[in-house]
Design an enzyme around this catalytic site. Structure first.
Site, mmCIF file in Angstrom:
data_model
loop_
_atom_site.group_PDB
_atom_site.id
_atom_site.type_symbol
_atom_site.label_atom_id
_atom_site.label_comp_id
_atom_site.label_asym_id
_atom_site.label_seq_id
_atom_site.Cartn_x
_atom_site.Cartn_y
_atom_site.Cartn_z
ATOM 1 N N GLY B 294 0.917 -1.276 0.142
ATOM 2 C CA GLY B 294 0.096 -0.096 0.046
ATOM 3 C C GLY B 294 0.801 1.131 -0.153
ATOM 4 O O GLY B 294 0.342 2.377 0.488
ATOM 5 N N LYS B 295 2.088 1.154 -0.530
ATOM 6 C CA LYS B 295 2.859 2.168 -0.502
ATOM 7 C C LYS B 295 3.186 3.031 -1.681
ATOM 8 O O LYS B 295 3.197 4.212 -1.740
ATOM 9 C CB LYS B 295 4.496 1.891 -0.005
ATOM 10 C CG LYS B 295 4.464 1.309 1.613
ATOM 11 C CD LYS B 295 5.479 0.670 1.965
ATOM 12 C CE LYS B 295 5.748 0.290 3.306
ATOM 13 N NZ LYS B 295 6.881 -0.388 3.696
ATOM 14 N N VAL B 296 3.255 2.302 -2.845
ATOM 15 C CA VAL B 296 3.356 2.813 -4.124
ATOM 16 C C VAL B 296 2.276 2.465 -5.138
ATOM 17 O O VAL B 296 1.800 1.287 -5.158
ATOM 18 C CB VAL B 296 4.665 2.336 -4.734
ATOM 19 C CG1 VAL B 296 4.898 2.815 -6.005
ATOM 20 C CG2 VAL B 296 5.844 2.992 -3.739
#
Lengths: 348, 348, 348, 348
Positions: B294-296
């Site tokens: 869920g970061k990039v």
């Protein structure tokens, strides 16, 4: 596919006591390439163990703990092969502490649609999965430990010691690296502690306690680690991966000199890595290069260019069955910090 | 050979303004393999620049600054291509600050006897040399800045800001990244700040001032960096190397969520690296893997598997000559921290 | 230093029968990264062996034979794990035949001044040395075999069979791969046969016999290898390294189709390699990529990204101790070529 | 998705004449790491060109031709930078001859389901696609050329010369490497010629003409190549990738000695590669290692550790614009073979 469909096959950590790699390692010592590197590195680790004056610093970067080597590190601590640990926050918090709380890593695939994993809150580490919701519990537990600790400026070692104390009573899995190290007096340093699940818990703690809270001072980490170097004199590095742990552990020699202490370079050094040497980064730099910096002696050093999961268990099983660790005296470096008030470091 | 014989040929930092790589990058976009990756990454960097809502975070790990890319980063700051920098301590202190003090890197050889270098106090970075005695002056300058700063718990950003202030009056080379960032309001974070020459100076400072001294709180780094993420909403990562900078910059998305802020993933992401993906380490992990966390976002990401010195100048020269940066408004994220008392972070 | 000083420690080839890696491989199957790849590959090799209809093609490129794995390949042939071998000329001639003639490889260093080695006629293979003067005897022996063979156009398999026949009476070391394969009816193909010490001997033979001599037709190699594919139907590839052997063994599927035979893709495929995937070269290309070419089935394939010396012995020891090879019927593919006149290939 | 959906964006080969990389290469010569390697390699290529006695041997392995560098090689031949070519069969037949017949390579993705590509007969080369049905036309054309050639034992050079002759009248794209080399008298050798699309056509030819047909003798390849080495005296190697071309081109020095000719080592050598040095394979072995074998002089050698598409165009553009090639005399080594009857090689 739902989350449960992805999280079916648990990673089981290899038990280097359950098999004896002596014959393999000895055969490898008469081969070439990575086999011979692996054998030489195993022999060097055993030399460190047999050198009664040597403090052994285990450096861990990368995901070997998640990927099945977690128990290898625990066994090294339990069987007196390691005196100090310097690691990435992820290895200690997201992986080891995470499993100590009862959670698991799972076998996955590197050939998967990451958007589908995202939908069910599964985080991927190459071919390995974890449940993100469980990781949030890990963050939250860190926050609670910080809340209970009391305002102050701590080294990561001090905070991780509190995590060890917490696990003694609360662990779901008692054989974690943090707890083993706590019980054996082996200090653990994470000089980039916030760069992990711990960071999330600690930021939340600080935001909720804006006026007075826990701070993690990485200068203090280097200071404490250097004080061990100064007191120990003879040291050996056993490094899995590179990154901050490799660099800062090597740096203690220079730091001691900056403080006016004449110390010897690290006498032994082993590194297992897949990092490339050619971009000048520390992770892949040779131990000979470190010699130019005055950090590592050139007499007893070995790089092993391999992914750790394939060679580390062979090396440590060999050393375990050599049994020279049985004659080793426990150093318990944690004790030198105990009588001290917060903020002071003994010796320097 | 004496020290002077080794330190003859200075590294000169490439000036991406002096040539126009547009034709090359456009040709590369119709090729395969690393060429096409390089072209796509350059286009993505320009997309970030053209997205008027996007905060661009430059992450630097490895030795590209030492190896001739130092001016590339300065030009990115001076020409409004970068709003925030997250870097290793070595890039900022041992390399950039070091040259700001008037010292140089030198062309060397990777095929050298490191014991001979040791004898004359030359430190080697693969095929590049520096004078260790000059590096000690760098440590010492850090110590002085710490002595002057006053007791307190600081983020690395706050300390580096002081280094910028110092350079405004004291720099031998005015065009350093630290000074440029200071002047342009671009905050620089080194979440593992002690893992550098700065660590030596700061440890000495603390040992000489045991009761009251400067501490560097890496939690505060993550807190401040996350506050920018929360305020900025749309963000892009331009990463040279991996390590702590890559991980912690990505982590701000999760950290914001832990704090109860619903933020979007990093909308754009580019990474140049030679790190291997297969050991599960963060440095070599794909940006698709980061999507599972869920970061990039997966929409606009590009890995470039190359050593930075060979591709970064082409990419930035292309973007420079596209001139879309001329229309960009300066974000000056440094300003949000200025009115605040030490210990508080605005916004969270 | 004289030649003798460099050539002191002989490489000893690992004996996979002398230790049992079953426990290690089974543990690795529950880990991640290279460990799990290694375990899966070992299981796949055992699946090939247990599939009574499967012809197993061993492909060898690189220097694993020189580096201590020579006996692994011999044991695979002697214990019925391999039906066909496709290899580089160097593996078969410079390494295996060389040792069959009584010569040795020696432990060396990759950090050596190659000009000094040159002075004493020592050839280096990374960290391994050989005596160039002994290699010249190897060239010369090839020339003699060619002189005795009689004018004609031969496949490399036919020539290597003559080398096997020669070794039956002349070998100093009887347990060579060439001789074992000769005795077990396992054909060996070197489709780039001249790219080795054999090339020197054969060129000399041709120059000395300009009108009528031995020629090595690589088209005939592919023709013969394809005829085995056509007759065998089910096939598995066990590949150490990439290069020509990997490519041409995969190509037999397409070649059979070009000849109008409908054959299945290789049902099983394993490759151990350190080659990079990202330059589009065959050596590092994934087995999934080979599936797009219709060469390899996607059901049972495994890449192992490791240097062979560190993982191959573990894999083959596991399979040896599983003992499923004991139930295997010898295929003796060499026999299909025997009744034929030179120039014809049975079946196609 | 149908085949057309995948095959939309053609690979366009970079034109190194359309931009001038001089400024970039000169800047890179003052940097470190891959940048400096690239600059040194470009300078060495120009040194070879400026050395009026030097025969330049271009070695090509891997997929750089498919991936957008095809015109670079053509331009090197057309502008007198190359005298001899040694290549993999794939580079010459599957890529260059394939495009000469009017077919194309296409931009694709490395993240694709290869089973879907299989369904529509698209072959993948990492991130590049080709139409398998077009490749079959390539095979078939080789078969026709073989049918027309007449029974005999040929070197790959002789066969490729026929391919050149064919293209003069039949090419859809006139600027192929085969045709350019044919027209400029530059011999092309593929010592593993059958390991390509050519192999399929030639096997079919042999099967259809079992009694009398074309054979490709790789011994003759080495013999002819060595005769050039003997006549040329001073030689330089410019190698893209490793594999058989690198090895056999280096071997000519030793082969000449075996034949009793005292020749010098290759005076200049450059290699661009991503291959690893540590498995002892030839592809990644350093040029210093080749010096221990007496093949390459240590005075003027440079390894460039990079994927070719990113650095080769910069290097050749630099050399092109230096214009020293304008003063070079064409060597036309093809001519030495012309007056000869098949089976003989002039000079040795």
């Amino acid at each position: 596919m739902g989350k449960k469909d992805y999280l079916k096959d648990e990673i089981k950590h290899i038990d280097i006591k359950s098999f004896d790699s002596t014959e393999i390692i000895e055969s490898m010592s008469d081969m070439s390439f990575t086999a011979r590197e692996t054998a030489k590195a195993a022999e060097l680790l055993n030399m460190m163990i047999s050198d009664k004056d040597c403090t052994i610093i285990l450096c861990i970067a990368g995901s070997s703990s998640a990927g099945g080597c977690m128990q290898v590190y625990v066994d090294m601590v339990r069987h007196n092969m390691v005196d100090v640990i310097v690691a990435t926050g992820a290895s200690i918090v997201d992986m080891d502490f995470f499993e100590a709380l009862g959670f698991k890593h799972y076998k996955g695939s590197s050939q998967v649609d990451d958007r589908k994993l995202r939908e069910v809150f599964i985080d991927r580490i190459y071919d390995t999965y974890i449940d993100e919701e469980q990781l949030q519990i890990c963050d939250e537990t860190i926050r609670k430990i910080a809340d209970d600790l009391g305002t102050g400026v701590y080294s990561s070692r001090e905070f991780i010691r509190e995590m060890g104390r917490y696990l003694v009573s609360e662990a779901k899995k008692s054989d974690s690296l943090i707890q083993a190290a706590y019980e054996k007096g082996v200090p653990i340093f994470c000089p980039a502690f916030s760069d992990s699940s711990a960071g999330f818990g600690l930021v939340k703690h600080q935001v909720e306690n804006p006026e007075s809270h826990v701070s993690i001072d990485s200068v203090k980490d280097l200071r404490e680690l250097t004080s061990i170097k100064i007191k120990s004199e003879i040291t050996g590095l056993f490094m899995v991966g590179g990154g901050v742990p490799k660099n800062i552990a090597q740096d203690t020699v220079v730091c001691a000199e900056v403080l006016g202490h004449s110390v010897s370079m690290h006498k032994y050094a082993v590194q297992i890595t897949v990092a490339d040497v050619r971009d000048g980064g520390c992770s892949g730099s040779t131990l000979k290069e470190a010699a130019s910096w005055g950090k590592v002696d050139t007499g007893h050093e070995q790089m092993v260019y391999a992914e750790a999961s394939s060679v580390l268990p062979l090396m440590v099983s060999y050393v375990y069955h050599k049994a020279d660790w049985q004659k080793r005296v426990q150093r318990q470096w944690s004790k030198i910090f105990e009588p001290l008030l917060q903020g002071k470091v003994e010796g320097i």
